[in-house]
Write a protein that holds these residues in place. Structure first.
Motif, mmCIF file in Angstrom:
data_model
loop_
_atom_site.group_PDB
_atom_site.id
_atom_site.type_symbol
_atom_site.label_atom_id
_atom_site.label_comp_id
_atom_site.label_asym_id
_atom_site.label_seq_id
_atom_site.Cartn_x
_atom_site.Cartn_y
_atom_site.Cartn_z
ATOM 1 N N ASN A 126 0.881 -1.162 -0.112
ATOM 2 C CA ASN A 126 -0.157 0.039 0.022
ATOM 3 C C ASN A 126 0.813 1.450 0.043
ATOM 4 N N SER A 127 2.118 1.074 0.085
ATOM 5 C CA SER A 127 3.203 2.558 0.777
ATOM 6 C C SER A 127 3.556 2.511 -0.348
ATOM 7 N N ARG A 128 3.761 1.678 -1.663
ATOM 8 C CA ARG A 128 4.217 1.789 -3.210
ATOM 9 C C ARG A 128 3.022 2.315 -3.432
ATOM 10 N N ILE A 129 3.604 3.329 -4.799
ATOM 11 C CA ILE A 129 2.874 3.851 -5.759
ATOM 12 C C ILE A 129 3.338 3.222 -6.926
ATOM 13 N N GLY A 130 1.729 2.785 -7.592
ATOM 14 C CA GLY A 130 2.145 1.197 -8.933
ATOM 15 C C GLY A 130 1.402 2.197 -9.723
ATOM 16 N N ALA A 131 2.922 2.164 -10.396
ATOM 17 C CA ALA A 131 3.172 3.051 -11.929
ATOM 18 C C ALA A 131 3.663 2.521 -13.040
ATOM 19 N N SER A 132 3.566 2.743 -14.264
ATOM 20 C CA SER A 132 3.545 2.947 -15.784
ATOM 21 C C SER A 132 2.960 3.224 -16.871
ATOM 22 N N ILE A 133 4.466 2.804 -17.553
ATOM 23 C CA ILE A 133 3.885 4.357 -18.896
ATOM 24 C C ILE A 133 3.877 3.568 -20.302
ATOM 25 N N GLU A 164 0.945 13.831 -25.324
ATOM 26 C CA GLU A 164 2.402 13.556 -25.966
ATOM 27 C C GLU A 164 3.425 13.800 -25.404
ATOM 28 N N THR A 165 4.528 13.073 -25.861
ATOM 29 C CA THR A 165 5.532 12.828 -25.044
ATOM 30 C C THR A 165 6.647 13.639 -26.121
ATOM 31 N N VAL A 166 7.703 14.197 -24.813
ATOM 32 C CA VAL A 166 9.293 14.949 -26.087
ATOM 33 C C VAL A 166 10.068 13.999 -25.204
ATOM 34 N N TYR A 167 11.190 13.714 -25.961
ATOM 35 C CA TYR A 167 12.539 12.813 -24.721
ATOM 36 C C TYR A 167 13.629 13.865 -25.237
ATOM 37 N N LEU A 168 14.323 13.696 -24.315
ATOM 38 C CA LEU A 168 16.390 14.680 -24.270
ATOM 39 C C LEU A 168 16.243 13.707 -23.504
ATOM 40 N N ALA A 277 1.185 9.544 -24.970
ATOM 41 C CA ALA A 277 1.574 8.212 -23.773
ATOM 42 C C ALA A 277 0.399 8.050 -22.613
ATOM 43 N N THR A 278 0.690 6.879 -21.629
ATOM 44 C CA THR A 278 -0.483 7.541 -21.268
ATOM 45 C C THR A 278 0.461 6.757 -19.816
ATOM 46 N N VAL A 279 0.348 7.201 -18.479
ATOM 47 C CA VAL A 279 1.305 7.279 -16.952
ATOM 48 C C VAL A 279 0.734 6.912 -16.460
#
Length: 782
Positions: A126-133, A164-168, A277-279
């Protein structure tokens, strides 16, 4: 060159024809003798037919298909993340496809009828924030920085965002970018390699990008390093920031290899493109154990559990730790599907093992521990973790035990004894087939090491005191075993892990365009941390262990059964050391069988397995006799009768031309009590008006196979319980019948196989003759 060629040809035609004829003839003569190589076939007698069927059902294609699917579509499976959920759906779907139902006593507690025992109150999860892209339809696992402190990071308040994504490539470039270039976009960039694992410098970059209008930030982990021993570096999540301005946009960290794939998908001819992308970035996540059950052939309150944890650590695909064990459990479930068992079998895929055995502790404290249900109903637990490392020196099957004695010597459970016995049998059966992957321990087929609570077996046996439960001493809980591939370097202690444990190198296929390196003691470049050979070995050993723990104690007899003639039964492997017949211990044959001679008596068979479970069989075994009825030289019927019982089903005598005026009769007519094998012959009386052209003999009365004197016009009285009945009633019948049988066998027509052999021999002779003619002509020409 031509002359040399002709010379060699003449030598062949000179000697080859007779040699070829001889060889072909020998092949025909001995063609029925099969030649086998030193493989499993030679040692098939080590196992019963059911065990061989089980081993043959360990499907390596099925294993690889599932490994490759997760490798290509899911990747790392950190507990509480979307990838964790995706893997849970996938693995439960496999069990459903195999035809197994959920283990509802545990899975239905949350009010659902699915395969999941949901864990929603675990602090670690529960203390974790589940994430993905998600980019271009592929979801990549990630972590957000808040594990326990959310005083500064508030990005989880936006659980999902698309843009929209931008990669640097450089973090510095990202921080210095114009607001117009990043406003309203998801910024993708690389973390700095020099950032310390405990550093929160990333937070300052995130605040800068937030001020310029970025809607989310995705950091990719910096490039791995390789140690001198060939181990890749580990990746760890960002610590939570505890000071400074609040961060309100999602900030997540993806692994190096995932970032590499994302960048490649956005890059074309060195030009970085953009995509949507979806985060996902959510708090209060959950995870689930997956539980399915194979029900016993007849209702039973006993269970055997085979399990593996299904999660992985961040930054590692986790193909060895522990996709290998997860898929092996599925492979065992598939192999056991059509094999009946006397006990129920639970297939368990544990959640969040990497966070402290969360899933197995939950199952233990919530289901196994209350009312001592586990000890009363679960016979054994078999645990698979890290089942298929490819590192060559990790070739010794090792027992990891959570217990040791007062002298700090490791203690081996009864379940480990079972696994050791099955490993020894499988070693002998495979006879060196896996010699490149499997070596014996320093003393036995298995090495025994103490490693504490290193995997889920420690929870299930009660060694951890899970969630406030009583911590059980050795032998008090469920017998459990965990087998692991330890090293073979002979230093008295197996290394805990291979070189790429919990690191970026724990991957099915090492990317071909990444750094080339070798692992300690190996010569070939590293290609990935998975061996299908080792997966097959452990799946086979554990399948045998589970089956022999859950198998029906005895095959061939049932309790209160009645059996005719010598009665053979076969004892399941785990019961073979303690078998008694009428209170006396007996020695079984090599295949586990025993035969009780027919003796018109009642017998009690008692078997006790290695876990102390006992089964009793009370059976009646009767002597039997065969009564053979012969008419006109042919067997009409054979009847089996128990000793002392009457035969009531007497067959009719077939009619015979020329013998129809008077009814034929059997030369024995008293079958009230049979006490020996009997041969009964039909007696025919010739018709009084038979013409010379009929087949009637000179004597008007005859038995089915010999002529007897015409002493009476009525049938003689003969009793089946008289001594030497057949000889008295028809003195010449037995010898005549025997002679007739022998003559019949001698004059039997040739079978198709005989004719085929004759044709083959003729062809061989013809071929030899043809080659001889060719040789003769060549020789004359020369």
């Amino acid at each position: 060159m031509t002359s040399v060629h002709l010379h060699k040809q003449n030598r062949f035609t000179r000697w080859g024809a007779p040699l070829l004829s001889a060889l072909l003839a020998l092949s025909l003569l001995f063609g029925s003798i099969s030649v086998t190589f030193a493989d499993e076939t030679d040692n098939a007698g080590i196992f019963s037919e059911t065990e061989l069927n089980l081993l043959n059902a360990i499907d390596t294609d099925f294993i690889l298909e599932n490994i490759e699917y997760v490798h290509e579509n899911i990747g790392p499976r950190v507990a509480g993340t979307p990838a964790d959920e995706a893997s849970a759906e996938y693995f439960s779907g496999v069990l459903k496809t195999l035809g197994y139902e959920p283990f509802s006593p545990a899975t239905s507690i949350d009010g659902t009828d699915d395969y999941f025992e949901t864990i929603s109150d675990s602090k670690a999860v529960n203390s974790r924030i589940g994430a993905s892209i998600t980019i271009n339809g592929r979801e990549y696992s990630a972590l957000a920085p808040a594990w326990s402190d959310t005083s500064v990071y508030k990005g989880y308040n936006t659980p999902e965002i698309s843009g929209e994504t931008v990669y640097l490539e450089s973090v510095d470039d990202a921080a210095e970018a114009e607001a117009n270039d990043i406003s309203g976009k998801i910024v993708l960039t690389n973390r700095k390699a020099e950032w310390d694992r405990n550093s929160t410098e990333y937070a300052d970059v995130a605040r800068t990008l937030q001020e310029k209008g970025a809607v989310a930030v995705v950091f990719f982990y910096s490039k791995y390093t390789v140690s001198a021993e060939g181990g890749t570096s580990r990746e760890r999540a960002f610590p939570a920031p505890t000071s400074g301005e609040e961060i309100n946009i999602p900030v997540i960290l993806a692994s190096y290899l995932d970032g590499r794939q994302i960048v490649k998908s956005l890059t074309c001819h060195d030009i970085v493109g953009s995509t949507t992308a979806t985060v996902v970035n959510r708090r209060n996540t959950h995870t689930s154990n997956i539980l399915a059950v194979k029900e016993a052939e007849t209702p039973s309150d006993k269970y055997v559990i085979v399990g593996a944890h299904r999660d992985s650590v961040f930054g590692a695909e986790g193909v060895n730790d522990n996709l290998s064990g997860t898929v092996n459990v599925l492979a065992i479930a598939k192999a056991l599907k059509s094999i009946p068992t006397d006990y129920n079998v639970i297939f368990a895929l544990w959640a969040a093992e990497e966070d402290g055995l969360v899933g197995s502790k939950y199952f233990y404290s919530e289901f196994l521990y209350p009312n001592n249900w586990g000890v009363n109903h679960v016979v054994a637990y078999y645990n698979m973790d890290m089942a298929a490392t490819s590192q060559q020196r990790n070739s010794v099957l090792t027992v990891h035990t959570p217990y040791r004695d007062e002298n700090r010597n490791p203690l081996q459970s009864t379940a480990a004894d079972v696994a050791e016995a099955q490993a020894e049998r499988y070693w002998n059966y495979t006879d060196g087939k896996f010699s490149d992957w499997w070596t014996r321990g320093p003393e036995d087929i298995l090495d025994l090491q103490y490693f504490g609570s290193c995997s889920d077996h420690a929870s299930i046996t009660g060694a951890t005191g899970a969630n406030g439960t009583e911590k059980l001493a050795f032998g008090e809980g469920i017998p459990s075993v965990y087998l692991f591939w330890g090293d073979n370097i002979g230093d008295g202690r197996n290394d805990v892990t291979e070189q790429n444990y919990h690191s970026i190198g724990d991957i099915y296929e090492w990317p071909s365009d990444e750094d080339v390196f070798t692992v300690l003691d190996e010569t070939e470049p590293y290609s990935g941390d998975y061996s299908i050979e080792r997966a097959q070995i452990l799946a086979s050993v554990f399948a045998l262990s589970v089956y022999n723990t859950a198998a029906k104690p005895v095959d061939g007899i049932e309790n209160e059964g009645t059996y005719d003639g010598d009665t053979k039964f076969t004892v399941a492997y785990n019961y073979r050391d303690n078998v008694t017949v009428d209170g006396q211990k007996v020695t079984l044959n090599n295949d586990g069988s025993y035969t009780i001679p027919a003796d018109n008596a009642q017998h009690t068979v008692t078997v006790t397995d290695i876990f102390g479970n006992t089964a009793d069989y009370t059976i009646d075994v009767y002597k039997t006799y065969t009564v053979t009825f012969i008419a006109d030289g042919k067997t009409v019927a054979q009847k089996t009768v128990r000793s002392g019982e009457a035969l009531t089903d007497i067959p009719e005598i077939p009619a015979k031309d020329g013998y129809t005026e008077t009814a034929p009769y059997w030369d024995i007519n008293d079958f009230s009590s049979i006490e020996s094998d009997l041969t009964v012959n039909a007696v025919y009386t010739a018709d009084s008006t038979a013409s010379a052209s009929t087949a009637a003999p000179t004597n008007p009365q005859e038995t089915s196979s010999t002529t007897v004197p015409d002493t009476s016009s009525t049938a003689p009285t003969a009793s089946a319980n008289s001594q030497n009945v057949s000889s008295t009633s028809a003195p010449n019948n037995s010898s005549t019948a025997s002679t007739a049988s022998a003559t019949s066998a001698t004059n039997a027509p040739k079978t198709g196989a005989d004719n085929l052999l004759f044709v083959w021999v003729a062809l061989v002779v013809a071929l030899g003759a043809a080659l001889t003619i060719v040789w003769a002509r060549k020789y004359r020409e020369k």
